[in-house]
Each structure stands twice: as C-alpha cells, then as structure tokens.
Write a protein that holds these residues in place. Structure first.
Motif, PDB file in Angstrom:
ATOM      1  N   TYR A 139       3.907   6.159   2.650  1.00  0.00           N
ATOM      2  CA  TYR A 139       2.929   7.190   2.296  1.00  0.00           C
ATOM      3  C   TYR A 139       3.631   8.387   1.683  1.00  0.00           C
ATOM      4  O   TYR A 139       4.854   8.534   1.768  1.00  0.00           O
ATOM      5  CB  TYR A 139       2.104   7.619   3.516  1.00  0.00           C
ATOM      6  CG  TYR A 139       2.868   8.378   4.570  1.00  0.00           C
ATOM      7  CD1 TYR A 139       2.796   9.768   4.636  1.00  0.00           C
ATOM      8  CD2 TYR A 139       3.656   7.725   5.520  1.00  0.00           C
ATOM      9  CE1 TYR A 139       3.487  10.481   5.611  1.00  0.00           C
ATOM     10  CE2 TYR A 139       4.352   8.421   6.486  1.00  0.00           C
ATOM     11  CZ  TYR A 139       4.263   9.801   6.525  1.00  0.00           C
ATOM     12  OH  TYR A 139       4.956  10.501   7.482  1.00  0.00           O
ATOM     13  N   ASN A 188      -6.375   9.357   4.138  1.00  0.00           N
ATOM     14  CA  ASN A 188      -5.183   8.563   3.828  1.00  0.00           C
ATOM     15  C   ASN A 188      -4.127   8.694   4.923  1.00  0.00           C
ATOM     16  O   ASN A 188      -3.536   7.720   5.367  1.00  0.00           O
ATOM     17  CB  ASN A 188      -4.584   9.009   2.495  1.00  0.00           C
ATOM     18  CG  ASN A 188      -5.001   8.114   1.346  1.00  0.00           C
ATOM     19  OD1 ASN A 188      -5.708   7.136   1.535  1.00  0.00           O
ATOM     20  ND2 ASN A 188      -4.556   8.457   0.152  1.00  0.00           N
ATOM     21  N   TYR A 245      -0.036   5.095   0.538  1.00  0.00           N
ATOM     22  CA  TYR A 245      -1.094   6.046   0.865  1.00  0.00           C
ATOM     23  C   TYR A 245      -0.732   7.392   0.247  1.00  0.00           C
ATOM     24  O   TYR A 245       0.184   8.081   0.694  1.00  0.00           O
ATOM     25  CB  TYR A 245      -1.260   6.139   2.384  1.00  0.00           C
ATOM     26  CG  TYR A 245      -1.680   4.825   2.991  1.00  0.00           C
ATOM     27  CD1 TYR A 245      -3.013   4.423   2.963  1.00  0.00           C
ATOM     28  CD2 TYR A 245      -0.735   3.955   3.564  1.00  0.00           C
ATOM     29  CE1 TYR A 245      -3.406   3.198   3.494  1.00  0.00           C
ATOM     30  CE2 TYR A 245      -1.121   2.743   4.092  1.00  0.00           C
ATOM     31  CZ  TYR A 245      -2.458   2.364   4.055  1.00  0.00           C
ATOM     32  OH  TYR A 245      -2.841   1.142   4.566  1.00  0.00           O
ATOM     33  N   THR A 305       4.859   0.993   6.803  1.00  0.00           N
ATOM     34  CA  THR A 305       3.909   1.828   6.069  1.00  0.00           C
ATOM     35  C   THR A 305       4.633   2.817   5.170  1.00  0.00           C
ATOM     36  O   THR A 305       5.610   3.450   5.575  1.00  0.00           O
ATOM     37  CB  THR A 305       3.006   2.599   7.059  1.00  0.00           C
ATOM     38  OG1 THR A 305       2.337   1.651   7.902  1.00  0.00           O
ATOM     39  CG2 THR A 305       1.967   3.432   6.327  1.00  0.00           C
ATOM     40  N   HIS A 344      -1.786   2.209  -5.183  1.00  0.00           N
ATOM     41  CA  HIS A 344      -1.902   3.621  -4.839  1.00  0.00           C
ATOM     42  C   HIS A 344      -3.273   3.853  -4.206  1.00  0.00           C
ATOM     43  O   HIS A 344      -4.293   3.897  -4.889  1.00  0.00           O
ATOM     44  CB  HIS A 344      -1.722   4.498  -6.079  1.00  0.00           C
ATOM     45  CG  HIS A 344      -1.872   5.962  -5.797  1.00  0.00           C
ATOM     46  ND1 HIS A 344      -2.001   6.907  -6.802  1.00  0.00           N
ATOM     47  CD2 HIS A 344      -1.913   6.669  -4.628  1.00  0.00           C
ATOM     48  CE1 HIS A 344      -2.122   8.105  -6.264  1.00  0.00           C
ATOM     49  NE2 HIS A 344      -2.074   7.986  -4.950  1.00  0.00           N
ATOM     50  N   VAL A 345      -3.295   4.031  -2.905  1.00  0.00           N
ATOM     51  CA  VAL A 345      -4.535   4.326  -2.182  1.00  0.00           C
ATOM     52  C   VAL A 345      -4.791   5.823  -2.345  1.00  0.00           C
ATOM     53  O   VAL A 345      -4.053   6.656  -1.814  1.00  0.00           O
ATOM     54  CB  VAL A 345      -4.419   3.950  -0.689  1.00  0.00           C
ATOM     55  CG1 VAL A 345      -5.732   4.223   0.015  1.00  0.00           C
ATOM     56  CG2 VAL A 345      -3.997   2.495  -0.539  1.00  0.00           C
ATOM     57  N   ASP A 346      -5.848   6.170  -3.101  1.00  0.00           N
ATOM     58  CA  ASP A 346      -6.045   7.576  -3.467  1.00  0.00           C
ATOM     59  C   ASP A 346      -7.341   8.153  -2.905  1.00  0.00           C
ATOM     60  O   ASP A 346      -8.075   8.869  -3.582  1.00  0.00           O
ATOM     61  CB  ASP A 346      -5.983   7.758  -4.981  1.00  0.00           C
ATOM     62  CG  ASP A 346      -7.033   6.936  -5.722  1.00  0.00           C
ATOM     63  OD1 ASP A 346      -7.805   6.218  -5.056  1.00  0.00           O
ATOM     64  OD2 ASP A 346      -7.085   7.030  -6.960  1.00  0.00           O
ATOM     65  N   GLN A 384      -1.710   2.691  10.932  1.00  0.00           N
ATOM     66  CA  GLN A 384      -0.881   1.523  10.633  1.00  0.00           C
ATOM     67  C   GLN A 384       0.468   1.605  11.352  1.00  0.00           C
ATOM     68  O   GLN A 384       0.962   0.619  11.908  1.00  0.00           O
ATOM     69  CB  GLN A 384      -0.663   1.399   9.120  1.00  0.00           C
ATOM     70  CG  GLN A 384      -1.904   1.064   8.312  1.00  0.00           C
ATOM     71  CD  GLN A 384      -2.389  -0.366   8.517  1.00  0.00           C
ATOM     72  OE1 GLN A 384      -1.673  -1.218   9.052  1.00  0.00           O
ATOM     73  NE2 GLN A 384      -3.611  -0.625   8.090  1.00  0.00           N
ATOM     74  N   TYR A 419      -6.963  13.092   1.221  1.00  0.00           N
ATOM     75  CA  TYR A 419      -5.647  13.047   1.847  1.00  0.00           C
ATOM     76  C   TYR A 419      -5.726  12.898   3.361  1.00  0.00           C
ATOM     77  O   TYR A 419      -4.960  12.132   3.958  1.00  0.00           O
ATOM     78  CB  TYR A 419      -4.790  14.268   1.496  1.00  0.00           C
ATOM     79  CG  TYR A 419      -3.377  14.032   1.976  1.00  0.00           C
ATOM     80  CD1 TYR A 419      -2.493  13.257   1.244  1.00  0.00           C
ATOM     81  CD2 TYR A 419      -2.967  14.493   3.223  1.00  0.00           C
ATOM     82  CE1 TYR A 419      -1.225  12.959   1.707  1.00  0.00           C
ATOM     83  CE2 TYR A 419      -1.703  14.206   3.706  1.00  0.00           C
ATOM     84  CZ  TYR A 419      -0.838  13.434   2.944  1.00  0.00           C
ATOM     85  OH  TYR A 419       0.411  13.122   3.420  1.00  0.00           O
ATOM     86  N   GLU A 442      -5.082   6.902   8.097  1.00  0.00           N
ATOM     87  CA  GLU A 442      -4.889   5.459   7.980  1.00  0.00           C
ATOM     88  C   GLU A 442      -3.407   5.089   8.076  1.00  0.00           C
ATOM     89  O   GLU A 442      -3.039   4.125   8.762  1.00  0.00           O
ATOM     90  CB  GLU A 442      -5.466   4.957   6.653  1.00  0.00           C
ATOM     91  CG  GLU A 442      -5.289   3.467   6.406  1.00  0.00           C
ATOM     92  CD  GLU A 442      -5.957   2.583   7.448  1.00  0.00           C
ATOM     93  OE1 GLU A 442      -5.509   1.426   7.631  1.00  0.00           O
ATOM     94  OE2 GLU A 442      -6.923   3.050   8.094  1.00  0.00           O
ATOM     95  N   ALA A 443      -2.556   5.872   7.401  1.00  0.00           N
ATOM     96  CA  ALA A 443      -1.112   5.609   7.465  1.00  0.00           C
ATOM     97  C   ALA A 443      -0.615   5.735   8.906  1.00  0.00           C
ATOM     98  O   ALA A 443       0.163   4.896   9.392  1.00  0.00           O
ATOM     99  CB  ALA A 443      -0.362   6.581   6.563  1.00  0.00           C
ATOM    100  N   GLU A 462       0.838  -1.195   0.000  1.00  0.00           N
ATOM    101  CA  GLU A 462       0.000   0.000   0.000  1.00  0.00           C
ATOM    102  C   GLU A 462       0.882   1.257   0.000  1.00  0.00           C
ATOM    103  O   GLU A 462       1.834   1.358   0.766  1.00  0.00           O
ATOM    104  CB  GLU A 462      -0.906   0.038   1.239  1.00  0.00           C
ATOM    105  CG  GLU A 462      -2.302  -0.491   1.002  1.00  0.00           C
ATOM    106  CD  GLU A 462      -2.296  -1.987   0.692  1.00  0.00           C
ATOM    107  OE1 GLU A 462      -2.748  -2.357  -0.410  1.00  0.00           O
ATOM    108  OE2 GLU A 462      -1.834  -2.766   1.520  1.00  0.00           O
TER     109      GLU A 462
END
Length: 364
Positions: free
Chosen positions: A237, A221, A186, A235, A213-215, A228, A218, A224-225, A184
């Motif tokens: 990002y 995203n 981010y 991770t 690419h987790v889009d 993690q 922002y 989430e990063a 992943e």
C-alpha cells in the motif's frame, strides 16, 4: 537698650529658623528627588527587562498555514512560541502552496512553517531569493511518501522493492487478493497527487498487467490494507507522513518502506535515515522532503528574535502524526488543536526555553 537687644536676637532667631527651614526643605527635596530617580531607574530596568523578555511586543504577525491537516499542529507550535516572545500573532491564513509563497514574497504574509523542500521548489515565485528565506529543517526528512509492505511478508519473501513483487510470479500471486493475476496496490483516490504518481509509475515501467491500483477513498483503502495484514496476507500500500496512518501501521514494527522506481529523474535520488526502510538509502518513488519554515525577508530583518526562533525550533514527526491522528479521530477544529501545541511546549520546556533564550539574545 534692652528692647533694641531683644529685637536683634529675635531677628537672628528668625534668620536661623529660616535657614533651618530651607535646609529641611532642601533635604526633603533631595530625598524626594533621589526616590524619584530610584523609581525612574527601577522603571527603566523593568521596561528593559520586559523588552528583553518580549522583544516582539507591539508587533503584529500574519502567518499562513498549508491546506493539509498535519500542517495545523506545526503552525500552532510556532504561533505559541512567537506569542511567548511578545508578538501579536494573528490566526494563520489557510493557503495553497504557490499562493502562500507569493504572499510571503509580496509581504502580505510574514511566514509559514509548512514548506516541503525540494518538492516545493517549483512553486516558488521568480523573485523569491530577493524577498524570502527558507530556514534549515524543523523536521528533517519528515515529509515522506512511498510504498509499504507488512514486515512478515518482507522477511518471508526477502522483498526489497516493488519490482521484487511484480517480477516474481509466486510473490505476485501472494499479493493478489482478488485472484485476477495482479498484485493489489492500495493507493489513492482520483484527484490526489499520489493517484497520478502511482499511475505514472505503472505506465512508465509497464506494470499495468502485474499491478492493480486500488483507488478507492484513502480511508477505505487503508482499512482494507490493514485488514489484509491482520489476516496475515502479504500487502502493498501507499502512504505518507506526517500522518495518522504511520501510527496505525508503524514503519519498522508492523510494516517496512520498500524501494520503488522513480517517476522522474529527480525522484530517483535515494533518501537516507528513513525509519523502517528495507534499505538505507532507499528509493521511495517520491521525493522525501524536509519540512521547513519560509518567511518574508523584510519581516526577518525587522524581527531578529523571530528569525532566530525559526533557526532554532524543531518539531518531531511522531508528535505531528499523533496530533494529526487525534484531529481525524476526534474531528478537532483549529481552536482545539492549539492547546495541544501549548501542551507539547510545556512538556518540552527545557528545550523550548533554549530556543527562546537564543531568540531574545538575537534581539538585543
């Protein structure tokens, strides 16, 4: 005889009294003249002192400001400093980059302190060199974009760049949070320049089968990063600075900038002196930019104090990012950001006064 004698003495006395009166009047006039001259001289000195203290007195200045939030605190720092020099600084006009440079070139805007170079070079109008000036960086290497990995993962897997992640199955699996066989990343939402940049990198280096690419938006995203990383998961990002994001996960403390292959040839140039980078120099994948003041040449020629201020002043990345964070968290408007700029100036008065002194000297 006595009457005649009395008349003679009376006449002499009148002449003497007249002479004494004239002498007193002349002395008084002389005294008044000296006092008047002293007052004029004192007023002249006061006017000269005021002119030296505020060389911009009577001059109206029109700045522009960029459309991203971290540009706003920088803009207000310069507005406050110019105001201390006596300039009548109008509220900055928010403009897109190419429009701002064109407006400066044509004299509709006097300056803006939000140039990111060399990133903005292609946006300068053809006649820029004749009509505009770009000053030395107010924040060198501060306009950065790139990719970060949590420090624990960097050390555990000896990661120097994205290719170390995608080319090693064991490492790639550690960054695979949804078990689809891809690491992943981010990144950025559609419509953002960094969204296009990330996808261009993935396409150019055939990484589509190894990077996801987790889009999403922002903020989502990044949240989430960060989640993690807090769970101890490796991770990857993307972020930028100045911004609030580099204060929430601090490069060099929580995370590290990692090398990334550039999208175009100019972006293969490596950046030096980046805090929290795994290597020095580092290939960011995006050009690291200097933040610089740009200004109209006619304005600079007519206002040497302002020109010298633009040469002198610097604004630190950390402070810009802190204010950007406050703007995001507290939903501050421009009027609420300006006092923060004034506060920063007061906290750094010794340094600021040196800039202002140089500006006043340049105006003499």
């Amino acid at each position: 005889m006595p009457p005649a004698s009395v008349g003679r003495h009376s006449s002499q006395r009148r002449e003497s009294n007249k002479s004494n009166t004239e002498e007193r009047i002349m002395k008084r006039l002389k005294s008044i003249s000296l006092k008047a001259l002293a007052l004029v001289f004192a007023g002249s000195l006061a006017f000269t002192a005021q002119a030296q203290e505020k060389p911009g007195e009577g001059v109206s200045v029109q700045p522009a400001v960029a459309t991203w939030t971290s540009a706003i605190p920088v803009s207000w720092v310069y507005a406050e400093l110019l105001t201390e020099l006596g300039y009548d600084v109008q509220d900055p006009i928010s403009l897109q980059n190419p429009v701002a440079y064109l407006a400066m070139s044509e004299g509709d805007v006097d300056y803006w302190p939000n140039g990111w170079f060399p990133l903005h070079n292609p946006q300068l109008p053809d006649n820029w060199e004749d009509n505009g000036t770009i000053f030395d960086p107010l924040c060198k290497g501060c306009g950065i974009q790139g990719y970060l990995v949590n420090k624990e993962a960097v050390e555990k897997y000896d990661i120097e760049g994205i290719m170390d992640i995608v080319n090693n199955e064991e490492i790639r699996n550690a960054f695979d949070h949804d078990n689809d066989g891809k690491a992943e990343l981010y990144g950025c939402p559609p419509g953002w320049g960094c969204h296009e940049g990330i996808n261009a990198m993935i396409d150019k280096f055939d990484l589509g089968d190894r990077i996801d690419h987790v889009d999403a938006g922002y903020s989502a995203n990044f949240t989430e990063a960060m989640s993690q990383i807090e769970q101890g998961n490796p991770t990857l990002y993307m972020t930028w600075g100045p911004s609030a994001w580099i204060l929430k996960l601090v490069p060099g403390e929580d995370v590290m900038w990692v090398n990334a292959p550039g999208i175009v040839e100019s972006e293969n140039e490596k950046a030096s002196g980046i805090t929290g980078a795994v290597t020095d120099p580092i290939e960011m994948g995006f050009v690291a930019a200097d933040i610089q003041v740009a200004a109209n040449n006619n304005f600079l020629e007519e206002n040497p104090a302002a020109a010298e201020l633009f040469r002198q002043a610097e604004v630190p990345l950390k402070w810009i990012s802190q204010v950007d964070g406050k703007m995001s968290e507290q939903d501050l408007d421009d009027d609420e950001v300006r006092p923060l700029a004034a506060e920063w100036i007061d906290e750094n008065r010794e340094m600021v006064d040196k800039w202002l002194k140089a500006a006043r000297e340049a105006a003499k």
